[in-house]
Design an enzyme around this catalytic site. Structure first.
Site, mmCIF file in Angstrom:
data_model
loop_
_atom_site.group_PDB
_atom_site.id
_atom_site.type_symbol
_atom_site.label_atom_id
_atom_site.label_comp_id
_atom_site.label_asym_id
_atom_site.label_seq_id
_atom_site.Cartn_x
_atom_site.Cartn_y
_atom_site.Cartn_z
ATOM 1 N N ASP A 107 2.211 -2.094 4.716
ATOM 2 C CA ASP A 107 0.878 -2.556 4.337
ATOM 3 C C ASP A 107 -0.089 -2.378 5.492
ATOM 4 O OD1 ASP A 107 0.266 -3.879 1.663
ATOM 5 O OD2 ASP A 107 2.260 -4.649 2.097
ATOM 6 N N ILE A 108 -1.325 -2.036 5.143
ATOM 7 C CA ILE A 108 -2.378 -1.846 6.134
ATOM 8 C C ILE A 108 -3.315 -3.051 6.087
ATOM 9 C CG2 ILE A 108 -4.066 -0.223 7.058
ATOM 10 C CD1 ILE A 108 -1.205 0.913 6.570
ATOM 11 N N LYS A 109 -3.538 -3.675 7.235
ATOM 12 C CA LYS A 109 -4.376 -4.880 7.324
ATOM 13 C C LYS A 109 -5.482 -4.655 8.355
ATOM 14 C CE LYS A 109 -1.663 -7.355 4.580
ATOM 15 N NZ LYS A 109 -2.124 -7.897 3.286
ATOM 16 N N ASP B 118 0.821 -1.211 0.000
ATOM 17 C CA ASP B 118 0.000 0.000 0.000
ATOM 18 C C ASP B 118 0.855 1.261 0.000
ATOM 19 O OD1 ASP B 118 -2.313 -1.580 0.200
ATOM 20 O OD2 ASP B 118 -2.154 -1.665 2.378
#
Length: 299
Positions: free
Chosen positions: A142-144, A116
């Site tokens: 990264d965004i989760k 991302d």
């Protein structure tokens, strides 16, 4: 343009990749640096992050008739997909906040694939930590986003969110990673990471890849407070080792001390190898060292 700097990059890549492989403590230091940096930035800006994240609830009239599509399996229908809220209110915001630190320079390097948020981060602190090897890292963030019905100890990672062993044998051939067999408790899977362990820029900058994952966890207030909306509850941070650490030296992915660090993902057999995801267990990851942090955001 593909070949303008290719030869010097090829030579530098192989020389510096070997150095990192022979000195794994350098990569571990910069991974801890990246993790601590995000932890500090979030902690210093908790109020802004929480307010902007939760603003999505106050804007309900503007999106309620056209909500985001639910990509989960058999959703119950009472949970709104909050993926993009986390990507913007946490992920994009953190990139801006990191770039505002006094001793840090951020460059948004053009890469056609990756996580991302991806950017080159340069700091004299990195130069000191690496004993002058480099002053830069390639931050892959990264965004989760997850809610109360999702696992908060799993990361589901795509091939372009994991780096591999990164062999570059022929000048014309480019970098290739080995396929890896992921053995879970009941099944196995072939996984192909598609990110190199480091980048060499055309200006000679050496940028090892640091993989960081931010897991905004939201509460469904209908379940906990008899209210409506989905508010930010806590944020988990995780640092997954670079491909050299995972698959070369020290080889965490093959070490029985970290059994089931990786487990087969949730994709069926019809998916292409370049699309098949894998799971990382944060409970096992944290055994490697200080690789997982949690910040309480429900204040």
């Amino acid at each position: 343009m593909y070949n303008l700097h290719r030869e010097k990059i090829f030579m530098s890549y192989n020389q510096n990749k070997q150095y990192l492989e022979d000195n794994p403590e350098i990569q571990e230091k910069i991974e801890l640096y990246g993790l601590n940096l995000l932890n500090e930035v979030i902690s210093d800006n908790e109020e802004e992050i929480r307010a902007d994240y939760n603003e999505a609830n106050f804007l309900h009239p503007f999106w309620m008739n056209y909500p985001p599509l639910d990509r989960g399996k058999m959703p119950k229908g009472d949970q709104i997909p909050w993926i993009e809220v986390g990507e913007k209110a946490v992920g994009s915001k953190l990139t801006r906040l990191v770039s505002q630190r006094e001793d840090i320079t951020v460059r948004e390097i053009g890469l056609p694939t990756g996580p991302d948020e991806r950017y080159l981060l340069t700091s004299p602190t990195i130069y000191s930590l690496t004993n002058g090897f480099t002053d830069s890292i390639m931050m892959f963030v990264d965004i989760k986003s997850v809610g109360p019905r999702d696992s908060d100890y799993d990361l589901v990672l795509s091939p372009n969110q994991v780096s591999g062993n990164g062999d570059w044998a022929q000048l014309e051939g480019g970098i290739q990673n080995n396929q890896q067999t992921i053995q879970g408790p009941r099944s196995s899977q072939i996984f192909l990471p598609t990110i190199p362990p480091l980048y060499i820029l055309s200006d000679g900058t050496i940028a090892p890849v640091v993989h960081l994952f931010i897991k905004p966890i939201y509460a469904m207030r209908s379940l906990t407070k008899g209210d409506t909306g989905q508010s930010l509850y806590k944020i988990k941070l995780a640092s997954v080792p670079n491909g050299l650490g995972l698959f070369c030296n020290p080889g965490y992915a093959f070490d029985s001390a970290y059994k089931f660090l990786f487990r087969p993902g949730k994709d069926d057999r019809t998916k292409s190898l370049l699309q098949k995801r894998v799971r990382v267990d944060l409970r096992v990851l944290d055994k490697i060292g200080p690789r997982v942090m949690t910040i309480d955001m429900d204040k």
